[in-house]
Design a protein around this motif. Structure first.
Motif, PDB file in Angstrom:
ATOM      1  N   PHE A  43       0.826  -1.198   0.000  1.00 61.15           N
ATOM      2  CA  PHE A  43       0.000   0.000   0.000  1.00 61.15           C
ATOM      3  C   PHE A  43       0.871   1.263   0.000  1.00 61.15           C
ATOM      4  N   GLY A  44       1.942   1.257   0.792  1.00 60.84           N
ATOM      5  CA  GLY A  44       2.846   2.407   0.819  1.00 60.84           C
ATOM      6  C   GLY A  44       3.507   2.653  -0.523  1.00 60.84           C
ATOM      7  N   ALA A  45       3.891   1.564  -1.196  1.00 55.76           N
ATOM      8  CA  ALA A  45       4.489   1.706  -2.524  1.00 55.76           C
ATOM      9  C   ALA A  45       3.472   2.240  -3.525  1.00 55.76           C
ATOM     10  N   PHE A  46       2.235   1.762  -3.418  1.00 51.20           N
ATOM     11  CA  PHE A  46       1.187   2.236  -4.330  1.00 51.20           C
ATOM     12  C   PHE A  46       0.929   3.730  -4.153  1.00 51.20           C
ATOM     13  N   VAL A  47       0.792   4.149  -2.909  1.00 53.51           N
ATOM     14  CA  VAL A  47       0.512   5.569  -2.647  1.00 53.51           C
ATOM     15  C   VAL A  47       1.685   6.445  -3.091  1.00 53.51           C
ATOM     16  N   THR A  48       2.899   6.028  -2.773  1.00 49.99           N
ATOM     17  CA  THR A  48       4.067   6.820  -3.143  1.00 49.99           C
ATOM     18  C   THR A  48       4.248   6.853  -4.659  1.00 49.99           C
ATOM     19  N   HIS A  49       4.036   5.709  -5.309  1.00 48.56           N
ATOM     20  CA  HIS A  49       4.149   5.671  -6.768  1.00 48.56           C
ATOM     21  C   HIS A  49       3.079   6.548  -7.416  1.00 48.56           C
ATOM     22  N   SER A  50       1.882   6.540  -6.846  1.00 45.67           N
ATOM     23  CA  SER A  50       0.807   7.378  -7.382  1.00 45.67           C
ATOM     24  C   SER A  50       1.127   8.864  -7.228  1.00 45.67           C
ATOM     25  N   ALA A  51       1.774   9.218  -6.139  1.00 41.08           N
ATOM     26  CA  ALA A  51       2.097  10.628  -5.890  1.00 41.08           C
ATOM     27  C   ALA A  51       3.275  11.109  -6.731  1.00 41.08           C
ATOM     28  N   LEU A  52       4.293  10.250  -6.893  1.00 40.53           N
ATOM     29  CA  LEU A  52       5.513  10.678  -7.577  1.00 40.53           C
ATOM     30  C   LEU A  52       5.554  10.334  -9.057  1.00 40.53           C
ATOM     31  N   PRO A  54       6.142   7.385 -12.276  1.00 43.63           N
ATOM     32  CA  PRO A  54       7.177   6.382 -12.574  1.00 43.63           C
ATOM     33  C   PRO A  54       8.584   6.986 -12.549  1.00 43.63           C
ATOM     34  N   GLY A  55       9.547   6.114 -12.333  1.00 44.68           N
ATOM     35  CA  GLY A  55      10.943   6.553 -12.365  1.00 44.68           C
ATOM     36  C   GLY A  55      11.511   6.971 -11.024  1.00 44.68           C
ATOM     37  N   HIS A  56      10.826   6.712  -9.948  1.00 41.20           N
ATOM     38  CA  HIS A  56      11.303   7.062  -8.613  1.00 41.20           C
ATOM     39  C   HIS A  56      11.307   5.822  -7.725  1.00 41.20           C
ATOM     40  N   ALA A  57      12.135   4.863  -8.061  1.00 44.71           N
ATOM     41  CA  ALA A  57      12.104   3.568  -7.370  1.00 44.71           C
ATOM     42  C   ALA A  57      12.507   3.680  -5.897  1.00 44.71           C
ATOM     43  N   LEU A  58      13.562   4.393  -5.598  1.00 45.46           N
ATOM     44  CA  LEU A  58      14.014   4.472  -4.198  1.00 45.46           C
ATOM     45  C   LEU A  58      13.024   5.203  -3.292  1.00 45.46           C
ATOM     46  N   PRO A  59      12.478   6.342  -3.704  1.00 42.94           N
ATOM     47  CA  PRO A  59      11.457   6.957  -2.852  1.00 42.94           C
ATOM     48  C   PRO A  59      10.209   6.088  -2.687  1.00 42.94           C
ATOM     49  N   VAL A  60       9.854   5.335  -3.718  1.00 42.70           N
ATOM     50  CA  VAL A  60       8.700   4.439  -3.620  1.00 42.70           C
ATOM     51  C   VAL A  60       8.971   3.357  -2.588  1.00 42.70           C
ATOM     52  N   LEU A  61      10.168   2.802  -2.601  1.00 43.15           N
ATOM     53  CA  LEU A  61      10.523   1.790  -1.598  1.00 43.15           C
ATOM     54  C   LEU A  61      10.605   2.411  -0.208  1.00 43.15           C
TER      55      LEU A  61
END
Length: 94
Positions: A43-52, A54-61
């Motif tokens: 869920f955290g990865a989904f929310v972070t990916h939705s906000a940022l 594509p192309g931001h793998a480390l912040p998503v993790l």
């Protein structure tokens, strides 16, 4: 996106295993802890990916780790609750 999701689930499971190892006596059933860690990270990865985007793998993790830790912390029971010897109350009537 698939690799981010897979990596976040693996991170969530690793965090749940670590929490279970360190705080096993204060957590509910192991299956619940593992499921909470994995679902929280996903869920955290989904929310972070939705906000940022594509192309931001480390912040998503990083977002996956933050949400997984937050949800796992909600499962931890307080230490020493119900233990009258630690709370200073006497069990015996005088």
């Amino acid at each position: 996106m698939f690799l981010e999701a897979l990596a976040s689930v693996l991170l969530g499971l690793a965090l749940a295993l670590l929490a279970g190892h360190r705080l096993g006596h204060r957590l509910p059933a192991r299956n619940l802890v593992l499921a909470t860690g994995a679902a929280g990270a996903l869920f955290g990865a989904f929310v972070t990916h939705s906000a940022l985007g594509p192309g931001h793998a480390l912040p998503v993790l990083g977002g996956a780790v933050v949400v997984a830790v937050a949800l796992l912390s909600l499962l931890v029971r307080p230490a020493g609750r119900g233990n009258s010897a630690r709370s200073g109350r006497s069990v015996h009537a005088h």
